[in-house]
Write a protein that holds these residues in place. Sequence first.
Motif, PDB file in Angstrom:
ATOM      1  N   THR A  72      -1.212   1.423  -4.718  1.00  0.00           N
ATOM      2  CA  THR A  72      -0.070   0.699  -4.243  1.00  0.00           C
ATOM      3  C   THR A  72       1.289   1.298  -4.709  1.00  0.00           C
ATOM      4  O   THR A  72       1.172   2.070  -5.613  1.00  0.00           O
ATOM      5  CB  THR A  72      -0.226  -0.683  -4.909  1.00  0.00           C
ATOM      6  OG1 THR A  72      -0.151  -0.727  -6.278  1.00  0.00           O
ATOM      7  CG2 THR A  72      -1.538  -1.406  -4.353  1.00  0.00           C
ATOM      8  N   PRO A  85      -6.974   3.465  -0.109  1.00  0.00           N
ATOM      9  CA  PRO A  85      -6.531   2.228   0.191  1.00  0.00           C
ATOM     10  C   PRO A  85      -6.147   1.144  -0.986  1.00  0.00           C
ATOM     11  O   PRO A  85      -5.398   0.375  -0.956  1.00  0.00           O
ATOM     12  CB  PRO A  85      -8.111   1.586   0.811  1.00  0.00           C
ATOM     13  CG  PRO A  85      -8.686   2.598   1.347  1.00  0.00           C
ATOM     14  CD  PRO A  85      -8.234   4.057   0.455  1.00  0.00           C
ATOM     15  N   LYS A  86      -6.505   1.731  -2.260  1.00  0.00           N
ATOM     16  CA  LYS A  86      -6.481   0.966  -3.448  1.00  0.00           C
ATOM     17  C   LYS A  86      -5.081   1.353  -4.214  1.00  0.00           C
ATOM     18  O   LYS A  86      -4.576   0.461  -4.779  1.00  0.00           O
ATOM     19  CB  LYS A  86      -7.455   1.234  -4.328  1.00  0.00           C
ATOM     20  CG  LYS A  86      -8.752   0.629  -4.050  1.00  0.00           C
ATOM     21  CD  LYS A  86      -9.897   0.996  -5.098  1.00  0.00           C
ATOM     22  CE  LYS A  86     -11.114   0.356  -4.729  1.00  0.00           C
ATOM     23  NZ  LYS A  86     -12.336   0.529  -5.602  1.00  0.00           N
ATOM     24  N   LYS A 118       0.857  -1.141   0.148  1.00  0.00           N
ATOM     25  CA  LYS A 118      -0.191   0.149   0.029  1.00  0.00           C
ATOM     26  C   LYS A 118       0.754   1.323  -0.009  1.00  0.00           C
ATOM     27  O   LYS A 118       1.914   1.275   0.622  1.00  0.00           O
ATOM     28  CB  LYS A 118      -0.839  -0.042   1.397  1.00  0.00           C
ATOM     29  CG  LYS A 118      -1.806  -1.336   1.251  1.00  0.00           C
ATOM     30  CD  LYS A 118      -2.987  -1.242   0.255  1.00  0.00           C
ATOM     31  CE  LYS A 118      -3.789  -2.305   0.126  1.00  0.00           C
ATOM     32  NZ  LYS A 118      -4.798  -2.550  -1.121  1.00  0.00           N
ATOM     33  N   GLU A 120      -2.293   3.861   2.564  1.00  0.00           N
ATOM     34  CA  GLU A 120      -3.459   3.011   2.840  1.00  0.00           C
ATOM     35  C   GLU A 120      -4.667   3.949   3.701  1.00  0.00           C
ATOM     36  O   GLU A 120      -5.930   3.692   3.414  1.00  0.00           O
ATOM     37  CB  GLU A 120      -3.257   2.026   3.865  1.00  0.00           C
ATOM     38  CG  GLU A 120      -4.113   1.053   4.059  1.00  0.00           C
ATOM     39  CD  GLU A 120      -4.105  -0.427   4.416  1.00  0.00           C
ATOM     40  OE1 GLU A 120      -4.745  -1.361   4.499  1.00  0.00           O
ATOM     41  OE2 GLU A 120      -2.787  -0.326   5.085  1.00  0.00           O
TER      42      GLU A 120
END
Length: 274
Positions: free
Chosen positions: A181, A178-179, A171, A174
Amino acid sequence: MLIRIISGVIGIALAAFIVQTGGNVFAGAGLLLAFGAWHEYCNAFREKGYKPTLVTGMVLISVIWAGGWLGNAGFLVGATMFSVLTVMLLTVLNHDNFDVLSAVISVAGVFYIGLSFTHLVMLRFMGVEAVIPTCLGDFQLGCAFLWIALIGTWASDTFAYFAGFAFGKHKLCEKISPKKTIEGFLGGLIGTTASVAALGVFFGLDLSLMAVLGFFICIVATLGDLVESVIKRYTGIKDSGNIIPGHGGILDRFDSVLYTAPFVYYFMIIVLGN
């Protein structure tokens, strides 16, 4: 997904027409987008019980936009000062309905949205006397760099999405988004650097300089996206609006551009000397 693709294709076609047309059409479109984004911003913070000044904010955004459209730096500085003093004065004139926190949120929004969309307009009309010949016709310098800002921003989002989908494990931030990366961000970094470098070749610009610009556009675009994510998370909304089918609101689509357009504008001034 089909609706998202169709609206995306229509949006790109409309954007291409407006960018290439320039003039009053582009300037007016920039102001209308700013109005729409400001409306979404006000609605978001009303969800938390604040009362951003919608109408006054639109007037102040118009004044700031006028300074950018006229290319008058003194007028633009005066407009920002006038905006602060006007909004804070409303805490006195309308003290029963307009508190200090609402005033601070209003000032932040007027600057965040008004100044950013104004820089979008300023970028388009920078260096209008300089023309870049290409296989697709002549581009004014500001128009070329506006395309670099827009395509670089879209490339950042697209490459980050697909790289994150394919390889994302760690992450990036996050608590805010949250999506996102780290792998997606790195994919976006590589893809945007390559895309802007390719645009540099297309426009006959220095390849290494454009690669550096692409590298930083991805970073700035990601930060702009995270800023809107913070606003949405704080106010408890999923999307800023629903004006664009399948894509959400204006702020959802322009959150990164609000950062990349000013960045590219000052890159041209500082690095290219325009």
